[in-house]
Design an enzyme around this catalytic site. Structure first.
Site, PDB file in Angstrom:
ATOM      1  N   ASP A  92      32.074  62.888 -43.652  1.00 35.00           N
ATOM      2  CA  ASP A  92      32.631  64.231 -43.771  1.00 35.00           C
ATOM      3  C   ASP A  92      31.536  65.145 -44.332  1.00 35.00           C
ATOM      4  O   ASP A  92      30.418  64.710 -44.584  1.00 35.00           O
ATOM      5  CB  ASP A  92      33.905  64.235 -44.616  1.00 35.00           C
ATOM      6  CG  ASP A  92      33.640  63.878 -46.061  1.00 35.00           C
ATOM      7  OD1 ASP A  92      32.452  63.727 -46.445  1.00 35.00           O
ATOM      8  OD2 ASP A  92      34.606  63.750 -46.820  1.00 35.00           O
ATOM      9  N   PHE A  96      35.620  68.901 -48.297  1.00 41.30           N
ATOM     10  CA  PHE A  96      36.961  68.574 -48.765  1.00 41.30           C
ATOM     11  C   PHE A  96      37.008  68.344 -50.273  1.00 41.30           C
ATOM     12  O   PHE A  96      37.968  68.713 -50.939  1.00 41.30           O
ATOM     13  CB  PHE A  96      37.527  67.347 -48.029  1.00 41.30           C
ATOM     14  CG  PHE A  96      38.905  67.018 -48.501  1.00 41.30           C
ATOM     15  CD1 PHE A  96      39.969  67.872 -48.228  1.00 41.30           C
ATOM     16  CD2 PHE A  96      39.136  65.881 -49.263  1.00 41.30           C
ATOM     17  CE1 PHE A  96      41.244  67.589 -48.693  1.00 41.30           C
ATOM     18  CE2 PHE A  96      40.424  65.595 -49.730  1.00 41.30           C
ATOM     19  CZ  PHE A  96      41.471  66.448 -49.442  1.00 41.30           C
ATOM     20  N   ASP A 288      42.221  59.420 -40.545  1.00 40.02           N
ATOM     21  CA  ASP A 288      41.637  58.733 -41.695  1.00 40.02           C
ATOM     22  C   ASP A 288      42.561  58.981 -42.870  1.00 40.02           C
ATOM     23  O   ASP A 288      43.145  60.062 -42.989  1.00 40.02           O
ATOM     24  CB  ASP A 288      40.238  59.274 -42.005  1.00 40.02           C
ATOM     25  CG  ASP A 288      40.288  60.655 -42.626  1.00 40.02           C
ATOM     26  OD1 ASP A 288      40.290  60.752 -43.867  1.00 40.02           O
ATOM     27  OD2 ASP A 288      40.351  61.650 -41.871  1.00 40.02           O
ATOM     28  N   CYS A 334      53.885  39.673 -40.379  1.00 38.73           N
ATOM     29  CA  CYS A 334      52.465  40.047 -40.252  1.00 38.73           C
ATOM     30  C   CYS A 334      51.627  38.854 -39.836  1.00 38.73           C
ATOM     31  O   CYS A 334      51.886  37.726 -40.244  1.00 38.73           O
ATOM     32  CB  CYS A 334      51.969  40.615 -41.580  1.00 38.73           C
ATOM     33  SG  CYS A 334      50.229  41.028 -41.574  1.00 38.73           S
ATOM     34  N   CYS A 336      48.252  38.740 -40.341  1.00 41.54           N
ATOM     35  CA  CYS A 336      46.935  38.774 -40.994  1.00 41.54           C
ATOM     36  C   CYS A 336      46.667  37.481 -41.764  1.00 41.54           C
ATOM     37  O   CYS A 336      47.585  36.724 -42.067  1.00 41.54           O
ATOM     38  CB  CYS A 336      46.805  39.996 -41.899  1.00 41.54           C
ATOM     39  SG  CYS A 336      47.367  39.785 -43.600  1.00 41.54           S
ATOM     40  N   CYS A 339      48.629  36.944 -45.059  1.00 42.77           N
ATOM     41  CA  CYS A 339      50.039  36.543 -44.880  1.00 42.77           C
ATOM     42  C   CYS A 339      50.168  35.110 -44.367  1.00 42.77           C
ATOM     43  O   CYS A 339      51.195  34.475 -44.568  1.00 42.77           O
ATOM     44  CB  CYS A 339      50.752  37.525 -43.961  1.00 42.77           C
ATOM     45  SG  CYS A 339      50.988  39.125 -44.764  1.00 42.77           S
ATOM     46  N   HIS A 365      45.606  43.078 -46.318  1.00 45.66           N
ATOM     47  CA  HIS A 365      46.884  43.119 -45.584  1.00 45.66           C
ATOM     48  C   HIS A 365      47.238  44.559 -45.187  1.00 45.66           C
ATOM     49  O   HIS A 365      47.647  44.813 -44.047  1.00 45.66           O
ATOM     50  CB  HIS A 365      48.003  42.505 -46.436  1.00 45.66           C
ATOM     51  CG  HIS A 365      49.368  42.875 -45.951  1.00 45.66           C
ATOM     52  ND1 HIS A 365      49.947  42.284 -44.842  1.00 45.66           N
ATOM     53  CD2 HIS A 365      50.253  43.816 -46.390  1.00 45.66           C
ATOM     54  CE1 HIS A 365      51.133  42.839 -44.631  1.00 45.66           C
ATOM     55  NE2 HIS A 365      51.349  43.775 -45.543  1.00 45.66           N
TER      56      HIS A 365
HETATM   57 ZN   LIG Z   1      49.523  40.548 -43.758  1.00 42.03          ZN
END
Ligand SMILES: [Zn+2]
Length: 395
Positions: A92, A96, A288, A334, A336, A339, A365
């Site tokens: 950026d 900001f 973002d 999930c 991932c 998990c 996660h």
């Molecule tokens: Zn997860």
């Protein structure tokens, strides 16, 4: 013009998928970019981000120009080498932070001002340490209190030293509480700066223009028309998005028709689940937001439907006694790695004892959650089922 190509690959209403290619690779859009404020996404390594499938990251020029400084990063081979990230990067402009440390602080608000919703931004009112005039932004460093002055040209030169694939023009971000008169004046300044940035930009980095204008229709349309007519590689929608979610949707409806269809559009700093659906629906390609990692540090984990709903905003507070003996994963739906391997009880214990690993696991996660959501949104757009998916998630 910088190195950037963009191709719309499917359309479902105004929602669209695309293939965005910049110097360090290609990105499937709509895409969510985790925020690597100080050249790191908090609590995650670049390897973690590769593993979780992040396509691009956004870094913060304000922080990096002050520490370790952009010439240091340039001497070390640029931001990609410095942070060991060989995929696309965005920086950026530093503008900001002028907002969040200036007007944002004076008015004690974020980009969106929603009375009663304080879980996200806990800003305390304070005296602004920023002064803006037509030449640039004067502020004090949060690191050593030194006086700094950022001009459009310096912002570009600093971002050239950092070496991201896509860079942003310097703009002024007004507060949702700024008057129309002030917002109009500030928008004209942003337009002048946009032209200056285009004129002095020398590298092959893609340069992105920013639309301002607060939550006034005539200002937003004027800004989108003007910025959209300039020779930028992509466009971002910045600034105050009003005082309610409805205002934000309205702002997008004013702005989008005036931006060229064949270039990517980035909605700056927005990215909670509901907003993603509403703004993808209105044609946004890039997002973002610090929410996945900020929530993680406060002990909140994202969950998908059916556990995640509009009411719980798709997250729950893991740092609650309820989960002390809960051996289920953070989110049973999930895929991932966290998990698959760790229980809520274990991560609850890590958070409770302030073990740093706890923040890493929950951040992994949460970032996975956002990236997976974007992947499913892209698939839904390609199949023409975006509205069905939106209904399933947010009703
Ligand atoms: Zn997860």
């Amino acid at each position: 013009m910088g190195t950037l190509t963009f191709q719309v690959t499917a359309q479902d209403g105004n929602a669209r998928t695309g293939l965005l290619t910049v110097k360090h690779g290609s990105i499937l859009t709509p895409a969510f970019m985790p925020v690597a404020t100080r050249a790191t996404v908090k609590a995650l390594t670049s390897d973690d981000l590769h593993e979780v499938g992040a396509q691009l990251l956004i870094c913060n020029t304000y922080h990096l120009m002050l520490q370790p400084k952009s010439d240091t990063i340039a001497a070390l081979g640029g931001l990609h080498v410095f942070m060991n990230w060989n995929k696309p990067l965005v920086t950026d402009s530093g503008g900001f932070q002028a907002f969040s440390l200036g007007l944002g602080k004076e008015h004690a608000v974020g980009k969106l001002y929603f009375p009663g919703e304080t879980y996200f931004e806990s800003k305390r009112r304070g005296k602004s340490i920023v002064k803006i005039n037509d030449k640039g932004i004067a502020f004090r460093s949060v690191y050593d209190n030194s006086r700094q002055f950022l001009t459009p040209e310096q912002s570009i030169r600093i971002q050239e030293q950092l070496g991201a694939d896509m860079i942003l023009v310097l703009d002024e971000c007004t507060s949702p509480l700024s008057s129309k008169e002030y917002t109009a004046k500030s928008m004209e300044r942003t337009h002048t700066w946009a032209k200056q940035c285009l004129a002095i930009h020398e590298t092959d980095q893609a340069l992105v223009g920013i639309v301002q204008g607060g939550h006034w229709q005539d200002l937003r349309e004027k800004s989108a028309n003007y910025i959209g007519s300039l020779d930028f590689d992509g466009f971002a929608i910045g600034g105050s998005l009003g005082k309610s979610k409805g205002d934000m949707h309205q702002v997008l409806e004013w702005v989008m028709p005036h931006l060229p269809d064949h270039k990517p559009r980035h909605l700056l700093g927005i990215g909670v689940v509901e907003d993603i659906f509403e703004t993808v629906e209105r044609g946004v390609d890039l997002f973002d937001c610090v929410s996945p990692t900020r929530l993680a540090r406060s002990g909140y984990a994202y969950v998908r439907p059916p556990l995640g709903t509009k009411n719980n905003k798709f997250f729950y507070k893991l740092k609650s006694i309820t989960y002390r003996q809960d051996n289920r994963p953070l989110d049973p739906h999930c895929t991932c790695k966290v998990c698959q391997r760790y229980s809520r009880a274990y991560i609850y214990h890590l958070l409770k004892t302030e073990e740093l690993t706890g923040y890493s696991l929950i951040s992994f996660h949460n970032v996975h959650f956002m990236l997976q959501l974007m992947k499913e949104i892209r698939e839904a757009i390609a199949e023409g089922t975006f509205q069905t998916m939106k209904k399933e998630w947010i009703g």
